[in-house]
Design a protein around this motif. Sequence first.
Motif, PDB file in Angstrom:
ATOM      1  N   VAL A 191     -12.248   0.937  -9.389  1.00  0.00           N
ATOM      2  CA  VAL A 191     -12.427  -0.271  -8.592  1.00  0.00           C
ATOM      3  C   VAL A 191     -11.097  -0.647  -7.949  1.00  0.00           C
ATOM      4  N   SER A 192     -11.087  -0.646  -6.621  1.00  0.00           N
ATOM      5  CA  SER A 192      -9.883  -1.079  -5.901  1.00  0.00           C
ATOM      6  C   SER A 192      -9.929  -2.594  -5.732  1.00  0.00           C
ATOM      7  N   VAL A 193      -8.771  -3.170  -5.352  1.00  0.00           N
ATOM      8  CA  VAL A 193      -8.728  -4.613  -5.140  1.00  0.00           C
ATOM      9  C   VAL A 193      -9.702  -4.991  -4.026  1.00  0.00           C
ATOM     10  N   GLU A 194     -10.294  -6.174  -4.139  1.00  0.00           N
ATOM     11  CA  GLU A 194     -11.264  -6.624  -3.147  1.00  0.00           C
ATOM     12  C   GLU A 194     -10.609  -7.040  -1.843  1.00  0.00           C
ATOM     13  N   SER A 195      -9.352  -7.447  -1.943  1.00  0.00           N
ATOM     14  CA  SER A 195      -8.629  -7.906  -0.766  1.00  0.00           C
ATOM     15  C   SER A 195      -7.182  -7.460  -0.899  1.00  0.00           C
ATOM     16  N   LEU A 196      -6.641  -6.905   0.165  1.00  0.00           N
ATOM     17  CA  LEU A 196      -5.246  -6.490   0.169  1.00  0.00           C
ATOM     18  C   LEU A 196      -4.611  -7.014   1.449  1.00  0.00           C
ATOM     19  N   ASP A 197      -3.615  -7.859   1.295  1.00  0.00           N
ATOM     20  CA  ASP A 197      -2.872  -8.370   2.444  1.00  0.00           C
ATOM     21  C   ASP A 197      -1.845  -7.297   2.801  1.00  0.00           C
ATOM     22  N   LEU A 198      -2.195  -6.457   3.741  1.00  0.00           N
ATOM     23  CA  LEU A 198      -1.366  -5.315   4.085  1.00  0.00           C
ATOM     24  C   LEU A 198       0.037  -5.743   4.508  1.00  0.00           C
ATOM     25  N   SER A 199       0.138  -6.863   5.207  1.00  0.00           N
ATOM     26  CA  SER A 199       1.469  -7.311   5.649  1.00  0.00           C
ATOM     27  C   SER A 199       2.374  -7.632   4.451  1.00  0.00           C
ATOM     28  N   ARG A 200       1.794  -8.098   3.356  1.00  0.00           N
ATOM     29  CA  ARG A 200       2.578  -8.380   2.149  1.00  0.00           C
ATOM     30  C   ARG A 200       2.830  -7.108   1.331  1.00  0.00           C
ATOM     31  N   TYR A 201       1.970  -6.128   1.467  1.00  0.00           N
ATOM     32  CA  TYR A 201       2.106  -4.873   0.716  1.00  0.00           C
ATOM     33  C   TYR A 201       3.195  -3.972   1.327  1.00  0.00           C
ATOM     34  N   LEU A 202       3.409  -4.115   2.630  1.00  0.00           N
ATOM     35  CA  LEU A 202       4.416  -3.293   3.301  1.00  0.00           C
ATOM     36  C   LEU A 202       5.800  -3.548   2.708  1.00  0.00           C
ATOM     37  N   GLY A 203       6.688  -2.591   2.888  1.00  0.00           N
ATOM     38  CA  GLY A 203       8.049  -2.713   2.384  1.00  0.00           C
ATOM     39  C   GLY A 203       8.322  -1.682   1.308  1.00  0.00           C
ATOM     40  N   ARG A 204       9.371  -1.914   0.552  1.00  0.00           N
ATOM     41  CA  ARG A 204       9.819  -0.954  -0.473  1.00  0.00           C
ATOM     42  C   ARG A 204       9.212  -1.258  -1.837  1.00  0.00           C
ATOM     43  N   TRP A 205       8.757  -0.173  -2.486  1.00  0.00           N
ATOM     44  CA  TRP A 205       8.266  -0.214  -3.858  1.00  0.00           C
ATOM     45  C   TRP A 205       9.057   0.808  -4.671  1.00  0.00           C
ATOM     46  N   PHE A 206       9.387   0.458  -5.901  1.00  0.00           N
ATOM     47  CA  PHE A 206      10.028   1.364  -6.839  1.00  0.00           C
ATOM     48  C   PHE A 206       8.955   1.939  -7.757  1.00  0.00           C
ATOM     49  N   GLU A 207       9.024   3.219  -7.988  1.00  0.00           N
ATOM     50  CA  GLU A 207       8.076   3.868  -8.884  1.00  0.00           C
ATOM     51  C   GLU A 207       8.567   3.663 -10.313  1.00  0.00           C
ATOM     52  N   ILE A 208       7.768   2.970 -11.101  1.00  0.00           N
ATOM     53  CA  ILE A 208       8.110   2.653 -12.486  1.00  0.00           C
ATOM     54  C   ILE A 208       7.613   3.752 -13.421  1.00  0.00           C
ATOM     55  N   ALA A 209       6.393   4.194 -13.203  1.00  0.00           N
ATOM     56  CA  ALA A 209       5.783   5.252 -14.014  1.00  0.00           C
ATOM     57  C   ALA A 209       4.760   5.982 -13.155  1.00  0.00           C
ATOM     58  N   ARG A 210       4.472   7.225 -13.542  1.00  0.00           N
ATOM     59  CA  ARG A 210       3.490   8.022 -12.799  1.00  0.00           C
ATOM     60  C   ARG A 210       2.853   9.025 -13.739  1.00  0.00           C
ATOM     61  N   PHE A 211       1.752   9.569 -13.281  1.00  0.00           N
ATOM     62  CA  PHE A 211       1.169  10.722 -13.943  1.00  0.00           C
ATOM     63  C   PHE A 211       1.823  11.950 -13.323  1.00  0.00           C
ATOM     64  N   PRO A 212       2.154  12.945 -14.135  1.00  0.00           N
ATOM     65  CA  PRO A 212       2.842  14.125 -13.594  1.00  0.00           C
ATOM     66  C   PRO A 212       2.073  14.750 -12.434  1.00  0.00           C
ATOM     67  N   ASN A 213       2.814  15.193 -11.419  1.00  0.00           N
ATOM     68  CA  ASN A 213       2.200  15.876 -10.283  1.00  0.00           C
ATOM     69  C   ASN A 213       3.205  16.871  -9.724  1.00  0.00           C
ATOM     70  N   ARG A 214       2.726  17.853  -9.008  1.00  0.00           N
ATOM     71  CA  ARG A 214       3.591  18.938  -8.539  1.00  0.00           C
ATOM     72  C   ARG A 214       4.554  18.498  -7.444  1.00  0.00           C
ATOM     73  N   PHE A 215       4.201  17.488  -6.669  1.00  0.00           N
ATOM     74  CA  PHE A 215       5.061  17.107  -5.551  1.00  0.00           C
ATOM     75  C   PHE A 215       6.183  16.151  -5.948  1.00  0.00           C
ATOM     76  N   GLU A 216       6.196  15.685  -7.199  1.00  0.00           N
ATOM     77  CA  GLU A 216       7.294  14.829  -7.659  1.00  0.00           C
ATOM     78  C   GLU A 216       8.018  15.451  -8.857  1.00  0.00           C
ATOM     79  N   LYS A 217       7.954  16.750  -8.971  1.00  0.00           N
ATOM     80  CA  LYS A 217       8.598  17.428 -10.090  1.00  0.00           C
ATOM     81  C   LYS A 217      10.104  17.155 -10.059  1.00  0.00           C
ATOM     82  N   ASN A 218      10.648  16.734 -11.216  1.00  0.00           N
ATOM     83  CA  ASN A 218      12.079  16.427 -11.382  1.00  0.00           C
ATOM     84  C   ASN A 218      12.558  15.260 -10.521  1.00  0.00           C
ATOM     85  N   CYS A 219      11.664  14.409 -10.043  1.00  0.00           N
ATOM     86  CA  CYS A 219      12.063  13.276  -9.204  1.00  0.00           C
ATOM     87  C   CYS A 219      12.398  12.063 -10.060  1.00  0.00           C
ATOM     88  N   VAL A 220      13.533  11.445  -9.755  1.00  0.00           N
ATOM     89  CA  VAL A 220      13.943  10.177 -10.355  1.00  0.00           C
ATOM     90  C   VAL A 220      14.347   9.251  -9.215  1.00  0.00           C
TER      91      VAL A 220
END
Length: 181
Positions: free
Chosen positions: A32-61
């Motif tokens: 279930v995704s959020v029912e409403s997303l204010d895209l203008s507020r979502y834009l900008g920089r986000w820091f990745e706190i945690a992730r599930f392992p994936n091949r395209f972020e191998k060894n990324c910090v």
Amino acid sequence: MSRAGLAATLFGMLLAFPAAAELYRDRSVPMVSVESLDLSRYLGRWFEIARFPNRFEKNCVGVTADYGMREDGKVSVVNTCRQGTLDGPVKAAEGRATVKAPGQLSVTFVPWLPFARGDYWVLYVDPDYSLAVVGAPKGTTGWILARSPQISQADRDRAEAVLRSNGYDTDKLIEVTQPLR
């Protein structure tokens, strides 16, 4: 090998990657995704706190994701990471996203391969847009994102609860090293 043969081989290899990716969520649980997303507020920089392992972020910090509005109405996406350590080489990927429904985007980092795209669903965003939880219906990716490089334990607990309610196995999350602030 002919160009057609090479193209067919590459196409087959690309299609095989998602099938080989590990699944981190029980897909019998409705996502279930959020029912409403204010895209203008979502834009900008986000820091990745945690992730599930994936091949395209191998060894990324030190991973960040920067979202911006493009003139064509799509969203620009620039994901940046440091390889291995916070002072390691920078690796960046530029892509674009299209809003498909509230809280649901389709993202591609290879615009000339229309089938090489991923679903990016915002599962949670807190009222002040400082914490977000993102996943994909296929269950091969998922992230906890924040506007700052570290979050409180209460925010972490809330984010993991959102992932679990969407069928994710949070025991498989990995921490992303970020600079201290």
